[in-house]
Design a protein around this motif. Structure first.
Motif, PDB file in Angstrom:
ATOM      1  N   CYS A 154      -3.108   5.278   4.330  1.00 53.55           N
ATOM      2  CA  CYS A 154      -2.387   5.067   2.807  1.00 53.55           C
ATOM      3  C   CYS A 154      -1.044   5.470   2.995  1.00 53.55           C
ATOM      4  O   CYS A 154      -0.619   6.364   3.568  1.00 53.55           O
ATOM      5  CB  CYS A 154      -3.080   5.990   1.874  1.00 53.55           C
ATOM      6  SG  CYS A 154      -2.353   5.815   0.326  1.00 53.55           S
ATOM      7  N   CYS A 155      -0.060   4.443   2.763  1.00 49.13           N
ATOM      8  CA  CYS A 155       1.468   4.658   2.697  1.00 49.13           C
ATOM      9  C   CYS A 155       1.901   6.126   2.063  1.00 49.13           C
ATOM     10  O   CYS A 155       1.190   6.271   1.202  1.00 49.13           O
ATOM     11  CB  CYS A 155       2.315   3.641   2.303  1.00 49.13           C
ATOM     12  SG  CYS A 155       4.040   3.700   2.275  1.00 49.13           S
ATOM     13  N   PHE A 160       0.293   1.412  -0.986  1.00 48.77           N
ATOM     14  CA  PHE A 160      -0.283   0.557  -0.083  1.00 48.77           C
ATOM     15  C   PHE A 160      -1.055   1.110   0.878  1.00 48.77           C
ATOM     16  O   PHE A 160      -1.035   2.075   1.319  1.00 48.77           O
ATOM     17  CB  PHE A 160       0.977  -0.041   0.879  1.00 48.77           C
ATOM     18  CG  PHE A 160       0.673  -1.129   1.732  1.00 48.77           C
ATOM     19  CD1 PHE A 160      -0.301  -2.403   1.444  1.00 48.77           C
ATOM     20  CD2 PHE A 160       0.996  -0.575   3.165  1.00 48.77           C
ATOM     21  CE1 PHE A 160      -0.541  -3.055   2.496  1.00 48.77           C
ATOM     22  CE2 PHE A 160       0.458  -1.759   4.070  1.00 48.77           C
ATOM     23  CZ  PHE A 160      -0.043  -2.757   3.653  1.00 48.77           C
ATOM     24  N   HIS A 171       4.998  -1.695   7.299  1.00 48.47           N
ATOM     25  CA  HIS A 171       5.372  -1.393   5.970  1.00 48.47           C
ATOM     26  C   HIS A 171       6.366  -0.230   5.893  1.00 48.47           C
ATOM     27  O   HIS A 171       7.155  -0.327   5.160  1.00 48.47           O
ATOM     28  CB  HIS A 171       4.342  -1.089   5.587  1.00 48.47           C
ATOM     29  CG  HIS A 171       4.065  -0.642   4.033  1.00 48.47           C
ATOM     30  ND1 HIS A 171       4.135  -1.321   2.769  1.00 48.47           N
ATOM     31  CD2 HIS A 171       4.444   0.581   3.538  1.00 48.47           C
ATOM     32  CE1 HIS A 171       4.241  -0.657   1.974  1.00 48.47           C
ATOM     33  NE2 HIS A 171       4.309   0.500   1.995  1.00 48.47           N
TER      34      HIS A 171
END
Ligand code: AMP
Ligand code: ZN
Length: 635
Positions: A154-155, A160, A171
């Motif tokens: 998970c960012c 995201f 990303h």
């Protein structure tokens, strides 16, 4: 073995980016982000599992170095993660200081990501609190570690959830580029431009840049001192008292705030309790110099400070020091560049802020000539001649101190005889009053003296240039002028008043007229003496009898950065009684009365620790509300 790679790494001093007595910062060899540093202790501590409460000060030092490296690199603290791995792979305890972009070619596995972005990463504060509460940090179980390593990606900057690591990396790069595009004070842009700039610099510019970095490093020194127990004379939860590294007078201390406040201009009215507290520490350190009355100290802040941390000067007004080498050194304490404590206090109370002095004004003040003596009307365009002049003041004060000390010991002896008629005076007590050698041991209660006449090649007084005639400046021969007049009714040993002795209010007598050439050679190449050291009319009483607020009112009418000691108006203090606490600071002399702070809990003075190994100072008593006795109460 690879497990010892870090230990091997730090054996090479060339790899140290910054270091302190106890810890080192190096670059992570396989950085998992744009910026990635490791802070390691010099002591052989293999991992977090060895830590106990005893290591908390060390942990704090690691943290301090972490903040230093971020600062030194011109980066922003908020952009960093600072902590330990719950399951470290390499030996020697190490604190990760890593930027949160996580854009790096070394970030190759999901495991890398999860060791920094799940509970496998233990933030500094978490470990610290755990140690405080439980005295150790326990290993996670293999099952928990396994589960955490398997946490879905998970960012860390948005919601995201990428399917795999390459997508996450792409990303993350996007986040970084966006930030660079915003061209704000975001670290990523800064890193690039700083590097680019250096690359573009020519040799001269690079040199300048290097110099700047060195200066920035020095500016950070004071922060390090807070954790360096060796240098601390008095410590509380909010501040420490240290001896000034380059003392500009015989007694020169700094009270340094622990809170991260850069300088006096960053203070607000909320900091008034802190100022109160710093003043308490100042009073304590002055008390420890028990042969120097508190009226001979100045307390205040540099309006144009160099050090990157709020620090308050407590400096004796002799300014007799080998480190006083430049005109700006003198001016920084004897012009508007020095902001007396009371002025700072009042400005904060009334306006809630202290505006920085403009660069232009500051430069002008730093170089301002002529230089005015702080103790009489003497002035000179040359520092060296002012120093020669200051020497004469120092010499006469020193002489007075010796006489006073001798008289005190005789009076004490007489007191003892009176208390017990049968008592025989101790031989040691007699010799104390007589032996010059013993008298001169008074300085064991203070820091080492900056003797100007010591054989140091930097000492302008070495060899005593004849043109200043220092050798000719004999100490003033006026014994007993300042000796205390102990008049005890009914005491057969009490001395009679001196003939022709006038009675002055407040217990002081003006200095006697001195021969014109008393303080210098007949011909002075530089400097003007105007009525050198002569009494100048009636002295104002030390404590105003007017309502307290008038004291403050007159202060408010002063210019923004008023000179501390208006010449000719140096108020004299009443004679200090033996065993009394130092007098309340004089409003016109920087150490002025503080408005009592309602927020300060006077019943519970802060806990102080005192390091007896540091000096020969003998701790006396804790601060009590009586420390403020005699100060006008402001409403
Ligand atoms: P940890 O998993 O907390 O033990 O992290 C060890 C860290 O040391 C990793 O971030 C590595 O990239 C880093 N590292 C490994 N070898 C070296 C080395 N020779 N010099 C500097 N850092 C290293
Ligand atoms: Zn994101």
């Amino acid at each position: 073995m690879w497990r010892f790679n870090l230990i091997k790494e730090i054996s090479d001093k060339g790899k140290w980016i910054i270091s302190s007595d106890v810890a080192i910062v190096i670059a992570d060899k396989y950085p998992k982000a744009q910026q990635h540093f490791l802070v390691l202790p010099k002591a052989d501590i293999s991992s977090i599992f060895e830590l106990t409460r005893e290591h908390l000060p060390l942990l704090e030092e690691l943290h301090l170095l972490a903040s230093n490296i971020v600062e030194v690199r011109g980066l922003q603290w908020k952009d960093f993660k600072v902590g330990f791995h719950a399951e470290p792979s390499l030996e020697r305890l190490h604190l990760h200081v890593i930027s949160q972009d996580f854009v790096s070619s070394c970030l190759k596995k999901k495991k890398h990501w999860n060791t920094y972005n799940t509970e496998l990463f233990v933030p500094y504060e978490v470990l610290r609190d755990k140690l405080k509460a439980e005295n150790s940090y326990q290993r996670l179980s293999p099952d928990v570690i396994h589960a955490l390593l398997a946490t879905p990606l998970c960012c860390n900057q948005c919601d995201f959830k990428p399917r795999n690591l390459p997508l996450l990396k792409e990303h993350l790069e996007q986040h970084l580029q966006n930030k660079s595009g915003q061209n704000k004070s975001v670290i990523y842009t800064k890193i690039e431009t700083a590097k680019d700039k250096i690359n573009k610099m020519d040799a001269k510019e690079k040199n300048e840049h290097k110099k700047e970095q060195i200066i920035q490093n020095i500016r950070n020194e004071l922060k390090k001192k807070i954790n360096d127990k060796e240098h601390i004379l008095i410590e509380s939860d909010q501040a420490v008292v240290v001896k000034a590294d380059y003392p500009k007078a015989q007694y020169h201390f700094r009270v340094v705030a622990k809170a991260d406040i850069a300088d006096v201009t960053k203070l607000t009215a909320d900091h008034l309790p802190l100022l109160d507290h710093m003043m308490d520490l100042a009073v304590q350190i002055m008390e420890k110099q028990d042969h120097v009355p508190s009226r001979n100290f100045r307390i205040g802040f540099k309006a144009d400070p160099f050090w990157d941390r709020l620090n308050m000067h407590v400096i004796s007004d002799d300014f007799y020091s080998m480190s006083m080498k430049r005109i700006r050194h003198w001016n920084s304490f004897n012009t508007e560049l020095f902001m007396p404590f009371q002025q700072a206090y009042i400005m904060l109370s009334s306006e809630g802020a202290i505006e920085p002095i403009s660069e232009e004004e500051s430069e002008k003040l730093k170089l301002q000539v002529p230089l005015h003596c702080n103790q009489c009307d003497f002035e000179s365009p040359l520092l060296l001649s002012l120093k020669a002049h200051l020497y004469t003041h120092w010499q006469s004060k020193e002489h007075e101190r010796q006489i006073k000390k001798q008289t005190d010991s005789i009076v004490k002896l007489l007191d003892e005889v009176k208390l017990d008629d049968n008592a025989q005076p101790l031989p040691s007590a007699i010799s104390e009053g007589q032996s010059q050698q013993e008298v001169s041991t008074e300085n064991v209660y203070g820091p080492p003296i900056n003797m100007m006449n010591q054989a140091n090649i930097n000492n302008p007084f070495r060899g005593t240039p004849p043109r200043f005639g220092i050798a000719a400046a004999a100490p003033p021969q006026r014994p007993f002028v300042n000796a205390p007049r102990h008049q005890r009714p009914g005491n057969p040993f009490a001395r009679a008043p001196r003939p022709q002795q006038k009675v002055y209010p407040y217990g002081y007598a003006p200095r006697p007229q001195l021969a014109d050439n008393h303080f210098g050679p007949p011909s002075r190449p530089y400097g003007i003496h105007r009525g050198n050291m002569q009494p100048r009319g009636p002295m104002p009483p030390r404590f105003s009898t007017a309502p307290a607020n008038t004291v403050f009112a007159s202060f408010n009418q002063q210019p923004r950065f008023a000179p501390n000691n208006p010449p000719n108006q140096r108020p004299r203090a009443p004679k200090q009684q033996q065993n009394q606490r130092p007098r309340a600071p004089n409003p016109q002399q920087n150490q002025g009365p503080r408005a009592p702070n309602p927020q300060q809990n006077q019943e519970n003075p802060p806990q102080l620790t005192y390091n007896p190994n540091q000096t020969n100072l003998i701790p006396k008593h804790k601060p009590t509300p009586a420390a403020n006795a005699g100060q006008p109460a402001a409403k």
